[in-house]
Design an enzyme around this catalytic site. Structure first.
Site, short mmCIF file in Angstrom:
data_model
loop_
_atom_site.label_atom_id
_atom_site.label_comp_id
_atom_site.label_asym_id
_atom_site.label_seq_id
_atom_site.Cartn_x
_atom_site.Cartn_y
_atom_site.Cartn_z
N PHE A 293 0.88 -1.18 0.00
CA PHE A 293 0.00 0.00 0.00
C PHE A 293 0.90 1.22 0.00
O PHE A 293 1.72 1.38 0.91
CB PHE A 293 -0.86 0.01 1.27
CG PHE A 293 -1.74 1.25 1.42
CD1 PHE A 293 -3.11 1.17 1.23
CD2 PHE A 293 -1.19 2.48 1.76
CE1 PHE A 293 -3.91 2.29 1.36
CE2 PHE A 293 -1.99 3.61 1.89
CZ PHE A 293 -3.36 3.51 1.69
N GLU A 294 0.80 2.05 -0.99
CA GLU A 294 1.43 3.37 -0.88
C GLU A 294 0.62 4.36 -1.70
O GLU A 294 0.12 4.02 -2.77
CB GLU A 294 2.90 3.46 -1.32
CG GLU A 294 3.62 2.33 -1.93
CD GLU A 294 5.11 2.61 -2.22
OE1 GLU A 294 5.46 2.64 -3.41
OE2 GLU A 294 5.92 2.79 -1.27
N ILE A 295 0.51 5.57 -1.16
CA ILE A 295 -0.09 6.66 -1.92
C ILE A 295 0.98 7.74 -1.92
O ILE A 295 1.35 8.25 -0.86
CB ILE A 295 -1.39 7.16 -1.27
CG1 ILE A 295 -2.43 6.03 -1.23
CG2 ILE A 295 -1.95 8.37 -2.04
CD1 ILE A 295 -3.74 6.39 -0.55
#
Ligand SMILES: Nc1nc2c(ncn2[C@@H]2O[C@H](COP(=O)(O)OP(=O)(O)OP(=O)(O)O)[C@@H](O)[C@H]2O)c(=O)[nH]1
Ligand SMILES: *[C@@H]1O[C@H](CO)[C@@H](O)[C@H](O)[C@H]1NC(C)=O
Ligand SMILES: *[C@@H]1O[C@H](CO)[C@@H](O)[C@H](O)[C@H]1NC(C)=O
Ligand SMILES: [Mg+2]
Length: 396
Positions: A293-295
């Site tokens: 998960f990365e934004i």
């Protein structure tokens, strides 16, 4: 009256054991806070539930047709959902898409960009296209971004595989895993298809999203000038990154000008004893943002500081001779070269990648157990190192 010799011996041994135990208790470090307790629980800064004080900018929500897929003047910014995935993972990818579309993207219609080292099949395209109203792009990774670099010695690679497999480093023998880690670390944002894109949200196959999110997350990143958003923080296997910190220190020695004045180097070097693991990776705590998960804002990865850092690591060979993951590499770079106040915990996005969860206490969530970090074995609870991050950084 003299006690028999055996009794005296027994008494002496008992005393020794007693003092040894007292000493051990005295020595034991204070347990680090678990996220289900203390600070993490008190934190209610979910933008949807608790717009604390004066928000910088109001949350951007759907109004009329402002986020309709074909609106040429939509409120969307320069951003994409992004996944590196294999054709064989179609069903798992559809599962992730269904969850993210249901909880968020059916409102905002951000494009999906799929990457693969091979051509996507027609079936993959057809079925993923059917899973969203938004635009979908299919991109092949250029050979020069995927191939093993010329300076990697394959004999040395095979020897390293033997040694680290012996030390239980997972996936060590899988060449494609090393290629994937290297691409995710330093190459994805160089793909020509992303040249006009600034923000990305990385999505893996087979993950789950549990909470309805009704604001434009990308726009929130931009409005708050955030560099990076994470969801879960865990420790890594020290053997997989044994020389990553020593190499990083060499880099810093020659490039100290890249260190951000408000960096998080203390987080990276934290000496808090990891429960059940005394061994550190030569000075690195191994705590990292779990990058499935990365934004993020790709400007950071495209910066001179990161480019030079990645090139240094790439030359050092640890993507192959060890199993440096994109998670520790990204995390170390963020901890050194980014402003730590620009890193955000998306605690309001309920998420699972096996075996860990982020499950907030929020009526907008369903399908996960509030506060539960894992449904795996109990020891996995000790892998959560978010408290270590919050020891040094704010929760904004
Ligand atoms: N196209 C392609 N995608 C890959 C390859 N290897 C990994 N990926 C993708 O890269 C991401 C990470 O790989 P995973 O195998 O899930 O790695 P991981 O999350 O560390 O391992 P798991 O715990 O098994 O999920 C996933 O989105 C995979 O689909 C590959 O050789 N080709
Ligand atoms: C989108 O982002 C890229 C990279 O950050 C930038 O070069 C480009 O000008 C941006 N485009 C728009 C329309 O804002
Ligand atoms: C946003 O962050 C960057 C990098 O930290 C900084 O240079 C810039 O001045 C910031 N802009 C605003 C509007 O805060
Ligand atoms: Mg995975």
């Amino acid at each position: 009256m003299a006690l028999p010799k055996s009794m005296r011996l027994l008494a002496a041994v008992t005393l020794c054991i007693f003092f040894y135990m007292v000493f051990q208790i005295y020595q034991a470090p204070a347990p680090i806070e678990r996220p289900s307790s203390g600070k993490l629980k008190e934190w209610t800064k979910d933008p949807q539930l608790d717009p604390s004080g004066e928000p910088l900018e109001p949350l951007r929500r759907v109004e009329g047709d402002n986020y309709e897929p074909n609106n040429p003047n939509s409120a969307r910014i320069n951003a994409t959902l992004l996944a590196l995935v294999r054709n064989e993972e179609l069903e798992d990818m559809l599962q992730s898409m269904r969850d993210l579309e249901r909880t968020w993207n059916h409102k905002f219609n951000y494009p999906w960009t799929f990457f693969n080292d091979k051509e996507f099949t027609d079936e993959f395209k057809k079925r993923t296209r059917a899973a969203t109203k938004a635009e979908v792009r299919y991109e092949v990774v250029p050979k020069e971004h995927w191939e093993i670099p010329s300076w990697i010695n394959m004999d040395l690679f095979q020897e390293s595989v033997a040694v680290l497999t012996e030390q239980n480093v997972q996936y060590m023998s899988k060449i494609s895993y090393h290629q994937m880690c290297r691409w995710n670390s330093g190459l994805f944002f160089k793909h020509p298809a992303l040249a006009n894109t600034r923000y990305y949200w990385r999505v893996e196959p087979k993950v789950h999203f549990f909470c309805d999110v009704d604001y434009d997350v990308f726009r929130w990143m931009q409005d708050h000038n955030k560099t990076y958003g994470f969801n879960i923080n865990i420790y890594d296997s020290p053997q997989s990154v044994a020389t990553l910190w020593p190499e990083t220190r060499k880099f810093i020695a020659d490039h100290s000008h890249h260190l951000h004045p408000n960096n998080a180097i203390e987080w990276l070097q934290d000496k808090e004893r990891r429960p059940g693991h005394n061994q550190k990776a030569n000075g690195y705590s191994t705590c990292h943002f779990w990058s499935n998960f990365e934004i993020g804002d790709m400007e950071f990865w495209r910066s001179r500081a990161y480019q030079e850092y990645f090139d240094h690591l790439d030359r050092a060979g640890g993507f192959f001779y060890e199993r440096w993951g994109d998670a520790p590499v990204h995390s170390i770079a963020l901890g050194l070269f980014a402003d730590k106040s620009k890193i955000h915990w998306f605690r309001d996005i309920g998420y699972q990648h096996i075996p860990f969860f982020n499950c907030p206490n929020n009526p907008k969530c369903s399908g996960c157990v509030t506060g539960r970090f894992t449904d795996g074995e109990a020891w996995l609870n000790q892998e959560d190192c978010r408290p270590l991050w919050f020891k040094y950084a704010s929760m904004d």
